[in-house]
Design a protein around this motif. Structure first.
Motif, mmCIF file in Angstrom:
data_model
loop_
_atom_site.group_PDB
_atom_site.id
_atom_site.type_symbol
_atom_site.label_atom_id
_atom_site.label_comp_id
_atom_site.label_asym_id
_atom_site.label_seq_id
_atom_site.Cartn_x
_atom_site.Cartn_y
_atom_site.Cartn_z
ATOM 1 N N GLY A 65 0.587 -1.160 -0.098
ATOM 2 C CA GLY A 65 0.370 -0.018 -0.112
ATOM 3 C C GLY A 65 0.746 0.987 -0.148
ATOM 4 O O GLY A 65 0.550 2.403 -0.206
ATOM 5 N N ASP A 66 2.201 1.345 0.324
ATOM 6 C CA ASP A 66 2.651 2.411 -0.003
ATOM 7 C C ASP A 66 3.085 2.720 -1.230
ATOM 8 O O ASP A 66 4.149 2.254 -2.068
ATOM 9 N N CYS A 67 2.430 3.325 -2.155
ATOM 10 C CA CYS A 67 2.459 3.934 -4.155
ATOM 11 C C CYS A 67 3.722 4.736 -4.010
ATOM 12 O O CYS A 67 3.901 4.439 -4.971
ATOM 13 N N ALA A 68 4.140 5.987 -3.007
ATOM 14 C CA ALA A 68 5.338 6.878 -3.219
ATOM 15 C C ALA A 68 6.662 6.130 -3.062
ATOM 16 O O ALA A 68 7.117 5.958 -3.864
ATOM 17 N N ALA A 69 6.384 5.149 -2.468
ATOM 18 C CA ALA A 69 7.525 4.370 -2.384
ATOM 19 C C ALA A 69 7.517 3.464 -3.326
ATOM 20 O O ALA A 69 8.991 3.328 -3.744
ATOM 21 N N ALA A 70 7.169 2.404 -3.803
ATOM 22 C CA ALA A 70 6.982 1.886 -5.013
ATOM 23 C C ALA A 70 6.811 2.486 -6.333
ATOM 24 O O ALA A 70 8.476 2.316 -7.300
ATOM 25 N N LEU A 71 6.983 3.791 -6.519
ATOM 26 C CA LEU A 71 7.377 4.440 -8.117
ATOM 27 C C LEU A 71 8.832 4.947 -7.735
ATOM 28 O O LEU A 71 9.421 5.565 -8.428
ATOM 29 N N ARG A 72 8.921 5.409 -6.550
ATOM 30 C CA ARG A 72 10.212 5.579 -6.080
ATOM 31 C C ARG A 72 11.147 4.921 -6.654
ATOM 32 O O ARG A 72 12.329 4.898 -6.930
ATOM 33 N N TYR A 73 11.196 3.822 -6.324
ATOM 34 C CA TYR A 73 11.807 2.094 -6.250
ATOM 35 C C TYR A 73 11.823 1.935 -7.982
ATOM 36 O O TYR A 73 13.241 1.947 -8.100
ATOM 37 N N TRP A 74 10.833 2.253 -8.497
ATOM 38 C CA TRP A 74 10.501 1.520 -10.172
ATOM 39 C C TRP A 74 11.023 3.082 -10.853
ATOM 40 O O TRP A 74 11.886 2.597 -11.785
ATOM 41 N N SER A 75 11.428 3.512 -10.061
ATOM 42 C CA SER A 75 12.632 5.098 -11.167
ATOM 43 C C SER A 75 14.189 4.589 -11.222
ATOM 44 O O SER A 75 14.468 5.826 -11.587
ATOM 45 N N GLN A 76 14.053 4.229 -9.812
ATOM 46 C CA GLN A 76 15.649 4.495 -9.272
ATOM 47 C C GLN A 76 16.647 3.370 -10.212
ATOM 48 O O GLN A 76 16.613 2.300 -11.029
ATOM 49 N N GLY A 77 17.504 3.674 -10.093
ATOM 50 C CA GLY A 77 19.064 2.301 -11.005
ATOM 51 C C GLY A 77 18.591 1.877 -12.640
ATOM 52 O O GLY A 77 19.445 1.713 -12.539
ATOM 53 N N GLY A 78 18.360 2.687 -12.961
ATOM 54 C CA GLY A 78 18.225 2.465 -14.900
ATOM 55 C C GLY A 78 16.670 1.019 -14.238
ATOM 56 O O GLY A 78 16.717 0.796 -15.584
ATOM 57 N N ASN A 79 16.310 1.387 -13.476
ATOM 58 C CA ASN A 79 15.479 -0.095 -13.713
ATOM 59 C C ASN A 79 14.306 0.303 -14.595
ATOM 60 O O ASN A 79 13.978 -0.745 -14.922
ATOM 61 N N GLU A 80 13.021 1.696 -14.739
ATOM 62 C CA GLU A 80 12.465 1.048 -15.935
ATOM 63 C C GLU A 80 12.744 0.351 -17.681
ATOM 64 O O GLU A 80 12.173 -0.076 -17.841
ATOM 65 N N ALA A 81 14.265 1.261 -17.837
ATOM 66 C CA ALA A 81 15.053 1.102 -19.189
ATOM 67 C C ALA A 81 14.834 -0.490 -19.271
ATOM 68 O O ALA A 81 14.550 -1.381 -19.972
ATOM 69 N N PHE A 82 15.431 -1.660 -17.663
ATOM 70 C CA PHE A 82 15.720 -2.475 -17.952
ATOM 71 C C PHE A 82 14.593 -3.088 -18.157
ATOM 72 O O PHE A 82 15.126 -4.417 -18.541
ATOM 73 N N VAL A 83 13.550 -3.043 -17.243
ATOM 74 C CA VAL A 83 12.314 -4.081 -17.327
ATOM 75 C C VAL A 83 11.623 -3.713 -18.834
ATOM 76 O O VAL A 83 10.650 -4.547 -19.044
ATOM 77 N N ALA A 84 12.076 -2.820 -19.027
ATOM 78 C CA ALA A 84 11.284 -2.558 -20.725
ATOM 79 C C ALA A 84 11.445 -3.811 -21.723
ATOM 80 O O ALA A 84 10.646 -4.405 -22.397
ATOM 81 N N GLY A 85 12.517 -5.066 -20.825
ATOM 82 C CA GLY A 85 13.164 -5.966 -21.521
ATOM 83 C C GLY A 85 12.997 -6.810 -21.387
ATOM 84 O O GLY A 85 12.617 -7.976 -21.726
ATOM 85 N N PHE A 86 11.740 -7.342 -20.466
ATOM 86 C CA PHE A 86 10.897 -8.026 -19.593
ATOM 87 C C PHE A 86 9.586 -7.885 -19.576
ATOM 88 O O PHE A 86 9.285 -7.184 -18.774
ATOM 89 N N PRO A 87 8.662 -8.350 -20.381
ATOM 90 C CA PRO A 87 7.139 -7.880 -20.548
ATOM 91 C C PRO A 87 6.549 -8.129 -19.341
ATOM 92 O O PRO A 87 5.757 -7.661 -18.675
ATOM 93 N N GLU A 88 7.240 -9.781 -18.175
ATOM 94 C CA GLU A 88 6.229 -10.027 -17.128
ATOM 95 C C GLU A 88 6.848 -9.105 -16.107
ATOM 96 O O GLU A 88 6.096 -8.248 -15.494
ATOM 97 N N LEU A 89 7.996 -8.616 -15.995
ATOM 98 C CA LEU A 89 8.729 -7.723 -15.338
ATOM 99 C C LEU A 89 7.439 -5.334 -15.485
ATOM 100 O O LEU A 89 7.171 -5.195 -14.657
ATOM 101 N N ALA A 90 8.107 -6.066 -17.074
ATOM 102 C CA ALA A 90 7.185 -4.831 -17.101
ATOM 103 C C ALA A 90 5.549 -4.305 -16.955
ATOM 104 O O ALA A 90 4.772 -3.400 -16.388
ATOM 105 N N GLY A 91 4.844 -5.615 -17.150
ATOM 106 C CA GLY A 91 3.492 -5.618 -16.636
ATOM 107 C C GLY A 91 2.999 -5.522 -15.385
ATOM 108 O O GLY A 91 2.227 -4.549 -14.991
ATOM 109 N N GLU A 92 3.543 -5.816 -14.248
ATOM 110 C CA GLU A 92 3.572 -5.611 -12.960
ATOM 111 C C GLU A 92 3.693 -4.093 -12.660
ATOM 112 O O GLU A 92 3.136 -3.756 -11.904
#
Length: 251
Positions: A65-92
């Motif tokens: 239930g902590d959306c602020a922390a979730a969005l912060r983690y997903w925008s760190q360390g190049g994660n957003e560009a990395f998971v784009a290559g993995f459909p299952e992770l990107a879909g989650e």
């Protein structure tokens, strides 16, 4: 093997069981050891995993239930560009971002006024009595002659059935369960060695994290019993941590 690799593997297993508190704890340890996502990382032996600690840390925060922390983690360390290559992770992550956006919109939107309705009188209903149910027929008792009694399996498949729950509990970080499952060990020397070594490793980890004298005693006794059961076997350095191997061999 680095401890952050062990914690990442345990965090992935915890995510499969929806144990989000454990996922958050293990991924914090993994991020402290290595925050760079990797397409293929060897955890131990022949086990390889996609290394995406920011994804799983954000997934745990979202599920808690902590959306602020979730969005912060997903925008760190190049994660957003990395998971784009993995459909299952990107879909989650797409689902999480969408739900977090809906939650924010529902919080900002004012609630409509509540209009009280006049209660309507409900006529009494006649209770329905179910028909009597006949008892099930009794099952006949069949005595099995001793010659037809089941034979206890002693093959390698039985060893795998015994060790699998211990391995799952150990890799999932449930060390207390390992101690419970290994309280009684079989007489077979090779199987006995593996169970006692897992018991010693679990107690050793508990002693390191809790500074428990009782856990230290259990780890020491299990290691000594393991060496007596098969002196020629040594802990696999690709599975057990260097600190435990030093403890095991230095008794």
């Amino acid at each position: 093997m680095a401890d952050w690799k062990q914690d990442y593997g345990r965090g992935v297993e915890a995510a499969k069981d929806a144990r989000w508190d454990d996922v958050a704890r293990y991924m914090q340890s993994a991020l402290a050891g290595n925050a760079t996502p990797t397409e293929r990382l060897r955890l131990y032996g022949q086990r390889y995993e996609t290394y995406a600690p920011q994804h799983y840390a954000g997934l745990a925060a979202w599920r808690q239930g902590d959306c602020a922390a979730a969005l912060r983690y997903w925008s760190q360390g190049g994660n957003e560009a990395f998971v784009a290559g993995f459909p299952e992770l990107a879909g989650e992550e797409r689902q999480g971002r969408a739900e977090c956006g809906n939650r924010t919109a529902s919080i900002d939107k004012p609630a409509p006024p509540v209009v009280a309705e006049t209660p309507k009188e409900i006529p009494p209903t006649k209770p329905v009595v179910p028909p009597p149910v006949a008892p099930p027929p009794s099952r006949p008792v069949v005595e099995v002659p001793p010659s037809q009694a089941p034979v206890v399996e002693t093959s390698a498949s039985l060893s795998a059935q015994i060790l699998r729950p211990l391995l799952d509990a150990y890799l999932g970080g449930r060390y207390a369960d390992v101690l419970k499952l290994s309280a009684k060990v079989p007489p077979t020397p090779r199987l006995r060695w593996h169970m006692l070594t897992l018991r010693s490793a679990a107690a050793f980890t508990l002693a390191q994290s809790e500074a428990s004298a009782d856990s230290t005693r259990i780890a020491r006794e299990a290691a000594a019993d393991a060496r007596r059961s098969d002196p020629g076997l040594k802990p696999d350095p690709e599975f057990y941590s260097p600190r435990f191997i030093a403890f095991f061999t230095g008794q």
